[in-house]
Design a protein around this motif. Structure first.
Motif, PDB file in Angstrom:
ATOM      1  N   VAL A 182       9.821  42.241 -47.225  1.00 59.64           N
ATOM      2  CA  VAL A 182      10.461  40.963 -47.570  1.00 59.64           C
ATOM      3  C   VAL A 182      11.131  41.082 -48.924  1.00 59.64           C
ATOM      4  CG1 VAL A 182      10.101  38.505 -48.002  1.00 59.64           C
ATOM      5  CG2 VAL A 182       8.767  39.672 -46.238  1.00 59.64           C
ATOM      6  N   LYS A 183      12.449  40.968 -48.920  1.00 54.12           N
ATOM      7  CA  LYS A 183      13.238  40.983 -50.163  1.00 54.12           C
ATOM      8  C   LYS A 183      13.658  39.537 -50.446  1.00 54.12           C
ATOM      9  CE  LYS A 183      13.522  45.591 -50.500  1.00 54.12           C
ATOM     10  NZ  LYS A 183      12.804  46.009 -49.294  1.00 54.12           N
ATOM     11  N   LEU A 184      13.030  38.948 -51.431  1.00 56.33           N
ATOM     12  CA  LEU A 184      13.301  37.557 -51.792  1.00 56.33           C
ATOM     13  C   LEU A 184      14.156  37.508 -53.056  1.00 56.33           C
ATOM     14  CD1 LEU A 184      12.887  34.480 -51.632  1.00 56.33           C
ATOM     15  CD2 LEU A 184      10.710  34.808 -52.846  1.00 56.33           C
ATOM     16  N   THR A 185      15.297  36.854 -52.930  1.00 51.29           N
ATOM     17  CA  THR A 185      16.189  36.664 -54.064  1.00 51.29           C
ATOM     18  C   THR A 185      16.315  35.180 -54.343  1.00 51.29           C
ATOM     19  OG1 THR A 185      17.466  38.649 -53.517  1.00 51.29           O
ATOM     20  CG2 THR A 185      18.506  37.045 -54.978  1.00 51.29           C
ATOM     21  N   VAL A 186      16.054  34.787 -55.587  1.00 49.52           N
ATOM     22  CA  VAL A 186      16.270  33.392 -55.981  1.00 49.52           C
ATOM     23  C   VAL A 186      17.317  33.373 -57.087  1.00 49.52           C
ATOM     24  CG1 VAL A 186      13.994  32.562 -55.298  1.00 49.52           C
ATOM     25  CG2 VAL A 186      14.313  33.446 -57.601  1.00 49.52           C
ATOM     26  N   ILE A 187      18.302  32.529 -56.909  1.00 49.45           N
ATOM     27  CA  ILE A 187      19.366  32.380 -57.908  1.00 49.45           C
ATOM     28  C   ILE A 187      19.133  31.064 -58.611  1.00 49.45           C
ATOM     29  CG2 ILE A 187      21.848  32.285 -58.299  1.00 49.45           C
ATOM     30  CD1 ILE A 187      22.227  33.749 -55.646  1.00 49.45           C
ATOM     31  N   VAL A 188      18.890  31.134 -59.911  1.00 52.58           N
ATOM     32  CA  VAL A 188      18.525  29.949 -60.675  1.00 52.58           C
ATOM     33  C   VAL A 188      19.448  29.776 -61.872  1.00 52.58           C
ATOM     34  CG1 VAL A 188      16.101  30.068 -59.980  1.00 52.58           C
ATOM     35  CG2 VAL A 188      16.852  31.271 -62.039  1.00 52.58           C
ATOM     36  N   ASN A 219      30.445  30.952 -52.625  1.00 55.05           N
ATOM     37  CA  ASN A 219      30.500  29.496 -52.815  1.00 55.05           C
ATOM     38  C   ASN A 219      29.142  28.910 -53.195  1.00 55.05           C
ATOM     39  OD1 ASN A 219      33.308  29.193 -52.208  1.00 55.05           O
ATOM     40  ND2 ASN A 219      32.812  29.364 -50.019  1.00 55.05           N
ATOM     41  N   PHE A 220      28.370  29.684 -53.940  1.00 55.37           N
ATOM     42  CA  PHE A 220      27.101  29.177 -54.445  1.00 55.37           C
ATOM     43  C   PHE A 220      27.374  28.422 -55.746  1.00 55.37           C
ATOM     44  CE2 PHE A 220      24.830  32.997 -52.327  1.00 55.37           C
ATOM     45  CZ  PHE A 220      24.766  32.304 -51.124  1.00 55.37           C
ATOM     46  N   ASN A 221      27.896  27.250 -55.613  1.00 50.20           N
ATOM     47  CA  ASN A 221      28.186  26.436 -56.796  1.00 50.20           C
ATOM     48  C   ASN A 221      27.036  25.463 -57.077  1.00 50.20           C
ATOM     49  OD1 ASN A 221      28.551  24.854 -54.578  1.00 50.20           O
ATOM     50  ND2 ASN A 221      30.667  24.274 -55.042  1.00 50.20           N
ATOM     51  N   TYR A 222      25.851  25.888 -56.727  1.00 48.89           N
ATOM     52  CA  TYR A 222      24.644  25.079 -56.919  1.00 48.89           C
ATOM     53  C   TYR A 222      23.475  26.020 -57.151  1.00 48.89           C
ATOM     54  CZ  TYR A 222      23.831  26.556 -52.118  1.00 48.89           C
ATOM     55  OH  TYR A 222      23.662  27.320 -50.992  1.00 48.89           O
ATOM     56  N   THR A 223      22.410  25.479 -57.657  1.00 53.09           N
ATOM     57  CA  THR A 223      21.136  26.198 -57.812  1.00 53.09           C
ATOM     58  C   THR A 223      20.007  25.213 -57.502  1.00 53.09           C
ATOM     59  OG1 THR A 223      21.141  25.719 -60.187  1.00 53.09           O
ATOM     60  CG2 THR A 223      21.898  27.917 -59.506  1.00 53.09           C
ATOM     61  N   PRO A 224      18.870  25.698 -57.030  1.00 52.21           N
ATOM     62  CA  PRO A 224      18.549  27.094 -56.741  1.00 52.21           C
ATOM     63  C   PRO A 224      19.066  27.523 -55.363  1.00 52.21           C
ATOM     64  CG  PRO A 224      16.658  25.709 -56.283  1.00 52.21           C
ATOM     65  CD  PRO A 224      17.719  24.792 -56.819  1.00 52.21           C
ATOM     66  N   VAL A 225      19.282  28.844 -55.222  1.00 53.76           N
ATOM     67  CA  VAL A 225      19.632  29.469 -53.951  1.00 53.76           C
ATOM     68  C   VAL A 225      18.502  30.413 -53.589  1.00 53.76           C
ATOM     69  CG1 VAL A 225      21.261  30.938 -52.717  1.00 53.76           C
ATOM     70  CG2 VAL A 225      22.106  29.284 -54.406  1.00 53.76           C
ATOM     71  N   LYS A 226      18.039  30.340 -52.342  1.00 51.42           N
ATOM     72  CA  LYS A 226      16.919  31.181 -51.889  1.00 51.42           C
ATOM     73  C   LYS A 226      17.389  32.074 -50.751  1.00 51.42           C
ATOM     74  CE  LYS A 226      15.206  27.141 -51.685  1.00 51.42           C
ATOM     75  NZ  LYS A 226      14.449  25.910 -51.402  1.00 51.42           N
ATOM     76  N   ILE A 227      17.285  33.383 -50.955  1.00 50.38           N
ATOM     77  CA  ILE A 227      17.761  34.356 -49.967  1.00 50.38           C
ATOM     78  C   ILE A 227      16.602  35.275 -49.586  1.00 50.38           C
ATOM     79  CG2 ILE A 227      19.397  36.219 -49.504  1.00 50.38           C
ATOM     80  CD1 ILE A 227      21.186  35.008 -51.709  1.00 50.38           C
ATOM     81  N   VAL A 228      16.405  35.423 -48.280  1.00 54.85           N
ATOM     82  CA  VAL A 228      15.375  36.335 -47.771  1.00 54.85           C
ATOM     83  C   VAL A 228      16.057  37.362 -46.875  1.00 54.85           C
ATOM     84  CG1 VAL A 228      13.246  36.568 -46.448  1.00 54.85           C
ATOM     85  CG2 VAL A 228      13.628  34.533 -47.858  1.00 54.85           C
ATOM     86  N   ASN A 229      16.017  38.599 -47.297  1.00 55.39           N
ATOM     87  CA  ASN A 229      16.623  39.697 -46.514  1.00 55.39           C
ATOM     88  C   ASN A 229      18.055  39.366 -46.091  1.00 55.39           C
ATOM     89  OD1 ASN A 229      14.105  40.782 -46.837  1.00 55.39           O
ATOM     90  ND2 ASN A 229      13.623  40.933 -44.674  1.00 55.39           N
TER      91      ASN A 229
END
Length: 519
Positions: A366-372, A477-487
């Motif tokens: 599981v590769k979890l990426t959070v953009i904050v 188009n990630f003009n917001y936070t948080p963004v949660k990405i899994v794999n």
């Protein structure tokens, strides 16, 4: 099956997580499979193994384990010359090793015993006080203000005991399971409180059921005796004598129709019979009852009936909501639903090249990426949930924290937080956890945080990295936070990030086929 596994947990000193296991297991989409058991153990961080072993290895196995014996999940406890097996259908049995090996398919589930001593006994003692303390306080006040004889004291004691047992009966009837009571109710293969209490379901939706009668009788008796000990004892004894036919009928049904004994029902019968016998054989015996004799009991009964039915209605609603919630959890924990709701990130090129703050096992499935963003209030919760997942499952999750901050916005006072976090991560990575925790978990003020985490200068490499992360977010188009990405897929908004723990094994490599076997 659930009670069997909970007993297995208790033997291995995991009593404190039995209820948590129950919630995870019953809401598992693969319930009641072996995979649901091991997956629930994983979520509780209980080291476990589900394997198929050769029968010759029986002597090398742990002293207790779960196994399939005659196609039924069984709790096995090894002794020197025999094997003690516990099953749902037949209870506890002692059999020889040869007999066990004959019908065992070789599959076992073993767990690592808990070395941390739990305060289970203290919890049991404290939970028992909630039943006895109110009775003792009320009885103390009554003894202070009233005069008691030997017989009225006996009636007060038996009524108090009957009320306690009646409360436990109602708990069992409604479905509020108590581990101690359940064990007490199933002392042998011929005893089952639930079978007796649910004997006639035709009356389950009526305004009053047979299980309510002991509670109302002993409750009214207890209150009446507290108010007027002498006269009320006389009337309670008379009513106990009138209840003898009901007792005989109950025993007849248990003995000949159900062929199952309700231990708590027998205790109620014994207490009522004791009261009637004492009344009949003592100087309390009389058939002349005055208004003063009858009124305390009738008043107590009239007081109790509406209160009890309000409580009963609320309790039924609570149970209904709990059952509905379990079904919804089971539906929500279906991996195919999560996969359906997850959307692929539009532009994944370059994601692997972004150098954020990394935690956990890089080779995890599981590769979890959070953009904050440091100015985002909701990002505090997202980071804490993500970081807690890594702390609990360090080998299964790799966390990458990225930042979405415009490097050209000089008016953003929080941009310096990102610059310093990335600088600290490059120069002194051992302090990264404390630095980001101070901001997102402890929620320090900007002034206090900058004072604690001073950086001499921000390198060009760090500035370029902030720019790369910002441009990558812009492309998607990630003009917001948080963004949660899994794999490389967006984690659905319909789920809380901490619910990712339910799907860790779904993302991992498939387990052995033996785990797919259902019970």
């Amino acid at each position: 099956m659930l009670k069997l596994i909970q007993k297995f947990l208790q033997i291995n000193r995991y009593s404190e997580v039995k209820n948590e296991f129950k919630d995870l297991f019953l809401s598992h989409p693969n319930y009641p499979s072996l995979f649901a058991i091991t997956d629930s153990f994983d979520l509780l961080s209980i080291e476990n193994a589900a394997v198929r072993v050769s029968k010759e290895q029986i002597v090398d196995l742990p002293s207790n384990f779960l196994a399939y014996f005659k196609e039924e999940l069984t709790l096995v406890e090894r002794a020197k010359n025999f094997v003690r097996i516990s099953t749902i259908k037949k209870g506890v049995q002692k059999i020889s090793y040869d007999k066990f090996l004959l019908d065992w398919n070789g599959v076992i589930v073993a767990i690592e015993p808990n070395n941390v001593v739990a305060r289970e006994n203290l919890k049991v003692e404290l939970s028992g006080l909630k039943y006895f303390l109110p009775f003792l306080l009320l009885a103390g006040l009554s003894f202070f203000y009233n005069t008691y004889t030997f017989y009225s004291s006996i009636f007060l004691l038996t009524s108090a005991l009957g009320l306690i047992v009646s409360i436990l009966i109602v708990q069992e009837k409604l479905g509020f399971k108590n581990g101690v009571i359940s064990k007490f109710c199933n002392l042998s293969a011929n005893s089952s409180c639930s079978s007796v209490l649910n004997f006639d379901e035709r009356y389950s939706d009526k305004w009053i059921s047979f299980s309510d009668l002991p509670l109302l009788f002993f409750g009214a008796s207890f209150i009446a005796i507290l108010v007027q000990p002498l006269s009320s004892s006389v009337f309670v004894g008379f009513l106990s004598l009138l209840a003898i036919p009901v007792i005989v009928s109950s025993i007849w049904i248990q003995k000949f129709e159900l062929q199952k004994w309700c231990v708590m029902c027998l205790m109620v019968s014994f207490l009522i019979f004791t009261q009637s016998l004492i009344w009949f054989s003592s100087d309390l015996f009389t058939l002349n009852f005055s208004f003063e004799t009858i009124f305390p009991f009738l008043f107590s009964l009239i007081l109790l009936v509406p209160i009890w039915f309000v409580i009963k209605s609320i309790a039924k609603d609570v149970l209904s909501n709990e059952n509905t919630l379990k079904e919804l959890k089971k539906f929500k924990r279906n991996y195919s639903l999560l996969d359906f709701l997850s959307k692929k990130v539009s532009y994944t090129n370059g994601l692997e090249d972004l150098r954020g703050l990394n935690f956990g096992n890089r080779s995890a499935a599981v590769k979890l990426t959070v953009i904050v963003s440091p100015s985002c209030v909701h990002c505090h919760k997202t980071f804490q949930e993500a970081f807690d997942l890594v702390l609990k499952f360090p080998d299964k999750i790799f966390l990458n924290v990225l930042f979405n901050v415009n490097p050209e916005n000089v008016d953003n006072p929080y941009k310096v937080v990102v610059e310093r976090l990335l600088s600290i991560n490059r120069s002194t990575p051992g302090k990264t956890v404390e630095a980001i925790s101070d901001w997102h978990i402890k929620k320090m003020s900007l002034k206090k945080w900058l004072k604690k985490w001073h950086v001499d200068s921000v390198s060009m490499v760090v500035k370029q990295e902030i720019n790369k992360q910002y441009e990558w977010c812009s492309k998607n188009n990630f003009n917001y936070t948080p963004v949660k990405i899994v794999n490389e897929s967006l984690f659905p908004n319909e789920y809380e990030l901490n619910e990712l723990k339910y799907f860790l094994n779904d993302f991992a490599e498939p387990k052995e086929a033996v785990l797919e076997k259902t019970a």
